[in-house]
Design an enzyme around this catalytic site. Structure first.
Site, PDB file in Angstrom:
ATOM      1  CG  ASP A 228      -2.444   0.638   1.341  1.00  0.00           C
ATOM      2  OD1 ASP A 228      -1.959   1.840  -0.284  1.00  0.00           O
ATOM      3  OD2 ASP A 228      -3.625   0.674   1.710  1.00  0.00           O
TER       4      ASP A 228
HETATM    5  C1  BGC Z   1      -4.931   3.569   0.044  1.00  0.00           C
HETATM    6  C2  BGC Z   1      -4.910   2.365  -1.102  1.00  0.00           C
HETATM    7  C3  BGC Z   1      -4.979   2.954  -2.235  1.00  0.00           C
HETATM    8  C4  BGC Z   1      -3.377   3.835  -2.642  1.00  0.00           C
HETATM    9  C5  BGC Z   1      -2.755   4.322  -3.531  1.00  0.00           C
HETATM   10  C6  BGC Z   1      -4.218   4.331   0.096  1.00  0.00           C
HETATM   11  O1  BGC Z   1      -3.923   5.418   1.155  1.00  0.00           O
HETATM   12  O2  BGC Z   1      -5.161   2.719   1.309  1.00  0.00           O
HETATM   13  O3  BGC Z   1      -6.330   1.472  -1.010  1.00  0.00           O
HETATM   14  O4  BGC Z   1      -5.119   2.564  -3.427  1.00  0.00           O
HETATM   15  O5  BGC Z   1      -3.616   4.518  -1.321  1.00  0.00           O
HETATM   16  O6  BGC Z   1      -3.860   5.689  -4.211  1.00  0.00           O
END
Ligand code: BGC
Length: 755
Positions: A228
């Protein structure tokens, strides 16, 4: 396809390390020298959030269709529909130059207050896994990748980047992992995204057991694991654990750390090569599909409307819906004018167009006279004049339609809700309007369960319209006027009060840890076991028609666990209009050596029926429908015995059931050890054979030790007492009569058992 092994052999250590960390916020590092293109990723899961500038984390994105969010689409219980949505998403991704869509999210709804529940499918791992697999399949069938997220145990937004989910092995295996497992085994997502949080103290990005042993080795995941965004803390430890790609980039210091670790002999270059290999496989796979072109925006808007209509759940209806020949309608509530159709955070889409619910209503309202008033403010300040205006409008109308949306300041990615309530002003508004207008329909836009105690009795009907995507306004109109017949059923329980929910005592945790003390009992598993009344149960949803279930049968009344069984039932549309019924199949284990939930969803099917029509619905149940995870054996097992197969219209509305006998094929080693108790010896099939001859002798010894009694009742009491005493301690009662030390005797017995 490029020869990946040749490329790896030609890559420098620096180039390998660089490939394993993003070049920008949204793409991987290209390597022109060897013809390695970059991979472009974008957020999903209910639309393509293609940022115009890959170096930016800004929220703005190019226009794309915003479909209903996951908590909505799950309520359609429709694999084919999700597949179709996936294909549409892929078409848009291709047009927008996106290789991998970052979704779907299959974290369990452990608590309804999780701010990100709107992006998650269900409180039930079976339903979430099946639907995620279909969506992934749909997207990937067009050559666009997915990222199954957030692996694992990311069930709250509160301290999501640091908190440690303290969860036992069985709970992880039975509740928090199976949706990932199903999606991986059935659909092979190109990537899996690790979560931010820690699990039992270790960051998800450094969890070797999860990322490598379970995901890759046990489940056979072939793609790469991506972090993530900013979830990696120690790049080298993460690589060792099986975290292939760190995002976002650039992170030159991380790349250097990997190079240094390999040079210092602290990181095996083979581990780095494996990450490179996994990333390259996907990079080249994505490159097979040329990007660019256009997508069918109008067609996708129409599809989004149909999906929204299938996703909405008619929770209550005293007969007022569908609306017929209404003269005057009061439309009350800001959400009728400004659609609340998606959630806040990384999944925020720039829609291609947005239905204004009020306008869509007008289009279907025939000659009805419609008045609109805002009803509640943007914030939660007290504005009695808004309520007074709404009451006057309701009084002057035949029907009041209240469009109420839970504002983003209460519910969003990044933070949890403090309660399950609508805003104070919204509650006061509904109470005031329903007090003067009994023909009031409440239409809700929210991402997870809300409490309704304070006002539901006054409402003639309640439609849960969720965050229904850009065409949600049209879908609401379709359902209110009966152009479409509601068929959605809840993929999560609506509790009466927050205090009733399973995680209450353990949420949100303290001192950096949140203990999953309720174990496997989340959602309906908990409410069933506690016999706790709820507002609306899991699986509930009304229709404008009625259905009857009959002729439940199984392909075999006795079968081996590995063979499974086919369940079929006849469903008849007994009402006046065409409709769809979602048939749910639950399994209840009558007796097990570990505690099991009263029932668990193990199959479902959706069937469309004309009035008077009957169709046979077939639902297969496999090994896993009857198995549970036994931490003692470290595997899924079944035990011989009877199981009830419960078929119904919701988790509490069981229409028919049948009992079957399952024969376990597991050759399980005995778990008996030195400290096992008499009860455990007697419960163990091999142990029982060995212990029974000694049983009488032991009993006599004990009776002597306790003063000797021939009284049957006392005898029983003594034996009850003895059942939970470890065998060596029990033998000790025999004192000098024992031929050897108790431990020695027990070891001898154990040898007979284990062979
Ligand atoms: C989220 C993810 C997301 C990523 C990219 C993170 O803060 O938890 O689900 O895909 O950001 O935007």
């Amino acid at each position: 396809m490029a020869d990946i092994e040749t490329i790896i052999a030609q890559m420098t250590l620096q180039e390998k390390a660089a490939l394993c960390t993003g070049a920008t916020a949204w793409n991987t590092t290209p390597l022109e020298r060897l013809g390695v293109p970059q991979l472009f990723v974008a957020d999903g899961p209910h639309g393509v959030r293609r940022v115009p500038d890959a170096t930016s984390m800004a929220i703005g994105a190019l226009p794309a269709t915003c479909f209903p969010t996951a908590s909505a689409t799950a309520c359609a219980w429709d694999r084919a529909l999700l597949h179709q949505m996936g294909q549409a998403l892929a078409e848009e991704a291709i047009a927008l130059g996106v290789d991998v869509l970052l979704g779907p999210g299959v974290n369990m709804k452990r608590t309804p207050v999780c701010g990100r529940n709107f992006e998650y499918l269900s409180e039930d791992p079976f339903l979430a896994g099946e639907l995620a697999a279909s969506l992934i399949d749909g997207i990937q069938s067009r050559g666009v990748g997915t990222s199954l997220k957030h692996f694992a145990a990311n069930n709250q937004e509160y301290q999501r980047m640091t908190i440690s989910a303290e969860v036992d092995e069985r709970t992880l295996r039975e509740i928090y992992l199976p949706a990932f497992e199903t999606a991986v085994k059935k659909a092979q997502p190109w990537t899996v995204m690790c979560a931010y949080n820690r699990i039992n103290g270790v960051y998800a990005s450094e969890q070797r057991e999860l990322l490598t042993e379970i995901l890759k080795n046990e489940w056979g995941f072939e793609g790469f694991v991506v972090s993530d965004w900013t979830a990696v803390h120690d790049r080298v430890a993460a690589l060792r654990a099986g975290l292939d790609l760190e995002m976002p980039g650039p992170r030159p210091r991380r790349v250097q750390a990997v190079v240094d670790a390999v040079q210092a002999g602290e990181l095996d270059e083979a581990a780095l090569d494996e990450a490179v290999r996994r990333i390259l496989r996907i990079v080249f796979k994505a490159a097979e599909i040329p990007k660019g072109g256009a997508f069918d925006a109008a067609g996708h808007h129409a599809l989004a409307r149909r999906i929204a209509a299938e996703s909405m759940v008619l929770l209550k209806n005293d007969g007022i819906l569908p609306l017929r020949a209404v003269g005057r309608i009061a439309v009350i509530g800001r959400a009728a004018q400004e659609a609340h159709f998606q959630g806040g955070g990384s999944s925020h889409i720039t829609p291609t167009q947005v239905d204004v619910p009020l306008e869509e209503l007008r289009k279907l309202a025939g000659g009805a006279e419609i008045t609109y008033c805002a009803g509640y403010p943007v914030d939660d300040s007290s504005q009695p004049d808004l309520i007074a205006e709404a009451v006057a409008a309701a009084l002057a109308s035949d029907v009041a339609l209240l469009y109420v949306a839970l504002p983003t300041f209460k519910e969003s990615e990044g933070y949890d809700r403090a309660d399950l309530d609508l805003t104070r002003h919204q509650v006061a508004l509904i109470q005031a309007v329903t007090a003067v207008q009994p023909r009031s329909v409440v239409i809700l836009n929210n991402g997870s369960a809300v409490a309704m105690n304070a006002w539901i009795d006054g409402a003639a009907a309640v439609l849960e319209a969720w965050m229904a995507g850009q065409a949600g306004g049209g879908a609401v109109a379709d359902l209110l006027f009966g152009v479409a017949n509601p068929s959605g059923k809840l993929a999560e329980t609506f509790p009466l009060r927050l205090a009733d929910t399973p995680a209450t005592l353990n949420y949100p945790g303290e001192a950096g840890q949140v203990r999953y003390g309720e174990g496997i009992f989340i959602g309906y598993r908990y409410y069933d076991a506690k016999q706790q009344p709820v507002l609306f149960p899991f699986g509930h949803g009304l229709s404008y028609t009625t259905f009857a279930y009959s002729a439940l049968r199984v392909s075999s009344a006795t079968f081996r666990d590995v063979d499974g069984v086919a369940v079929s039932v006849d469903v008849t549309n007994t009402g006046p209009v065409a409709g769809q019924e979602i048939v749910q199949v639950y399994v209840h284990d009558r007796q097990a050596s570990l505690l099991r939930p009263p029932k668990e969803l193990k199959g479902f099917a959706k069937v469309r029926l004309q009035p008077g029509e009957t169709k046979t619905v077939l639902v297969p149940l496999d090994f896993r429908a009857f198995a549970f995870y036994h931490p003692g054996y470290g595997r899924w097992i079944t035990e011989d015995g009877q199981f009830d197969i419960l078929v119904g219209a919701s988790s509490v509305d069981i229409c028919c059931s049948v009992t079957v006998a399952v024969q376990s094929t597991a050759a399980l080693p005995s778990l008996l050890g030195r400290l096992s108790t008499l009860r455990q010896w007697l419960d163990d099939p091999a142990g029982r054979v060995v212990i029974e001859p000694l049983y009488t002798q032991i009993k006599q010894g004990i009776q002597a030790a306790f003063g000797g009694s021939a009284d049957a009742e006392e005898d029983m009491e003594i034996m009850q007492f003895l059942l939970d005493v470890p065998l060596p301690d029990m033998l000790e009662f025999q004192g000098d009569a024992l031929p050897a030390a108790p431990e020695q005797i027990v070891d001898g017995l154990l040898q007979q058992v284990h062979g």
